[in-house]
Scaffold this active site. Structure first.
Site, mmCIF file in Angstrom:
data_model
loop_
_atom_site.group_PDB
_atom_site.id
_atom_site.type_symbol
_atom_site.label_atom_id
_atom_site.label_comp_id
_atom_site.label_asym_id
_atom_site.label_seq_id
_atom_site.Cartn_x
_atom_site.Cartn_y
_atom_site.Cartn_z
ATOM 1 N N CYS A 87 -3.020 4.747 6.713
ATOM 2 C CA CYS A 87 -3.740 4.064 8.226
ATOM 3 C C CYS A 87 -2.670 4.753 8.995
ATOM 4 C CB CYS A 87 -3.872 2.776 8.150
ATOM 5 S SG CYS A 87 -5.012 2.217 6.773
ATOM 6 N N ASN A 136 0.703 -1.265 0.074
ATOM 7 C CA ASN A 136 0.012 -0.063 0.261
ATOM 8 C C ASN A 136 1.104 1.218 -0.112
ATOM 9 O OD1 ASN A 136 0.140 -1.628 2.730
ATOM 10 N ND2 ASN A 136 -0.295 0.403 3.371
#
Ligand SMILES: Cc1ncc(COP(=O)(O)O)c(C=O)c1O
Length: 393
Positions: free
Chosen positions: A334, A161
């Site tokens: 995140c 990611n």
């Protein structure tokens, strides 16, 4: 839509380059969701007509997602997030009913995998954490070298990611299958950007999140290969063929299905389009000195550019770019909002001073060349300013 002012004070819409954090909802997806936010409603578990209509709608979505993934519809379990799907495999302990034995986990997994694995390690399991190479690639032979007779699960994501690097899941899966070791593949970032087929990957569990491919938040799925053991993580009702308790989020799941259908139809154009924009950006970047593109030599997602602008602290740069009207990320979505160095960059052995100056720019197929050029202009300006200010200190 957030607005901002350019350097001469004109108001302009902010430009979004953070598609790995989340994507905008495709208006066509929104259109199919809308009736389910108003006049259409029903609990798919109810036997009456309202319930059956809701059930039919979720089953269409299941078929649409199955078709994107080359899977059987019955192998898909809808969840509320990619995090839940990853946790469901690790903490639902589908692979084993006790806390003995061993896991192999790549050191560049998303927190929804590595923190769950860490919890199991704290509870007494042994975990082998395998590091990537300097480009952010896991080496299949190094992952496989850690697999033992008591290995209960191997966790290897399809695309990272942060840096966007693609991982050798197929090769790891092939060997693990021969040895009877199940594999969890987090495909949340890969879906909608590169082709993903459960038929080829040789894995047992695969996770999907709609909000990374122009679907809604709150809809995700876990694919469990037919015949593979699966223990429900959430206990309660018998929804999802007893695999995930809780009433299905019908509007979101309907949106997930439509987003999957569109991704399947349009992947052939979206991938090359994002790559064009990324290449334009990375070519333009060469005009700025002291820039490192992480994972440049690796196979990467077509939309992701992870760069260190040495001497320009990424938190300050992010804020300056935000004020100038450009949304990017410093590290993974995140972990944005925290100033911890990225776990992935640490595992890649990126020097601290370089990691602290890193930005993730993730393009979407809706971005334009003009936006990329405007961003390069702003980036060059802000980096020069920050370097000038830090050289004064
Ligand atoms: C690789 C990867 N896995 C899992 C997740 C978690 O997905 P969700 O936001 O749906 O919980 C993310 C989100 O950024 C991700 O990038």
């Amino acid at each position: 839509m957030p607005e901002c002012r350019d350097r001469i004070g004109h108001s302009m819409p902010a430009i979004y380059f953070d598609h790995n954090a989340t994507t905008p909802l495709d208006p066509r997806v929104r259109a199919v969701m809308e009736p389910w936010l108003g006049e259409q409603y029903g609990n798919p578990a109810s036997l009456h007509a309202f319930g059956q209509a809701a059930r039919d709608a979720t089953e269409v979505a299941r078929e649409q997602l199955a078709s994107l993934l080359g899977a059987r519809p019955a192998e898909l379990v809808f969840t509320a997030s990619g995090t839940e799907a990853n946790n469901a495999v690790l903490l639902g302990r589908s692979w084993e009913g006790n806390l003995e034995g061993h896991l192999v986990v790549s050191a560049i997994e998303h927190p929804s995998v590595w923190k769950a694995a860490l919890a199991l390690q704290d509870a007494g399991m042994e975990v082998s954490w395998v590091e990537p190479d300097g480009q952010g690639r896991m080496v299949a032979a190094e992952v496989l070298a850690e697999v033992r007779d008591d290995t209960k699960l191997v966790c290897l994501m399809l695309a990272n990611n942060e840096v966007g690097t693609l991982q050798p899941v197929e090769a790891v899966g092939r060997d693990c299958r021969e040895r009877g070791v199940p594999v969890l593949c987090d495909a949340v970032q890969a879906i909608g950007k590169v082709p993903v087929s459960t038929a080829n990957l040789n894995v047992d569990y695969l996770t999907v999140g709609a909000h990374k491919f122009y679907g809604p938040l709150g809809a995700a799925a876990l694919w469990v290969r037919k015949g593979v053991k699966y223990e429900p993580f959430l206990k309660g009702g018998s929804q999802e063929r007893q695999r995930r308790a809780g009433t299905v989020n019908v509007p979101a799941v309907v949106g997930l299905g439509e987003a999957a259908r569109l991704a399947a139809d349009e992947l052939g154009q979206r991938g090359p389009r994002m790559k064009e924009l990324r290449e334009r950006f990375e070519t333009g970047l060469q005009a700025i000195d002291n820039v490192v593109v992480h994972g440049r030599d690796a196979e990467r997602l077509p939309n992701t550019s992870h760069v260190a602008l040495v001497g320009a602290d990424s938190e300050s740069l992010l804020i300056r770019l935000d004020l100038a009207g450009f949304a990017v990320s410093s590290g993974s979505a995140c972990s944005s909002g925290t100033v911890e160095p990225s776990r992935t960059l640490r595992a890649m052995r990126v020097p601290e001073e370089e990691a602290a100056c890193s930005l993730r720019i993730s393009f979407g197929h809706g971005n334009t060349e003009q936006e990329v050029d405007a961003f390069l202009d702003a980036l060059s300006h802000e980096v020069t300013e920050l370097r000038r200010l830090s050289s004064r200190q």
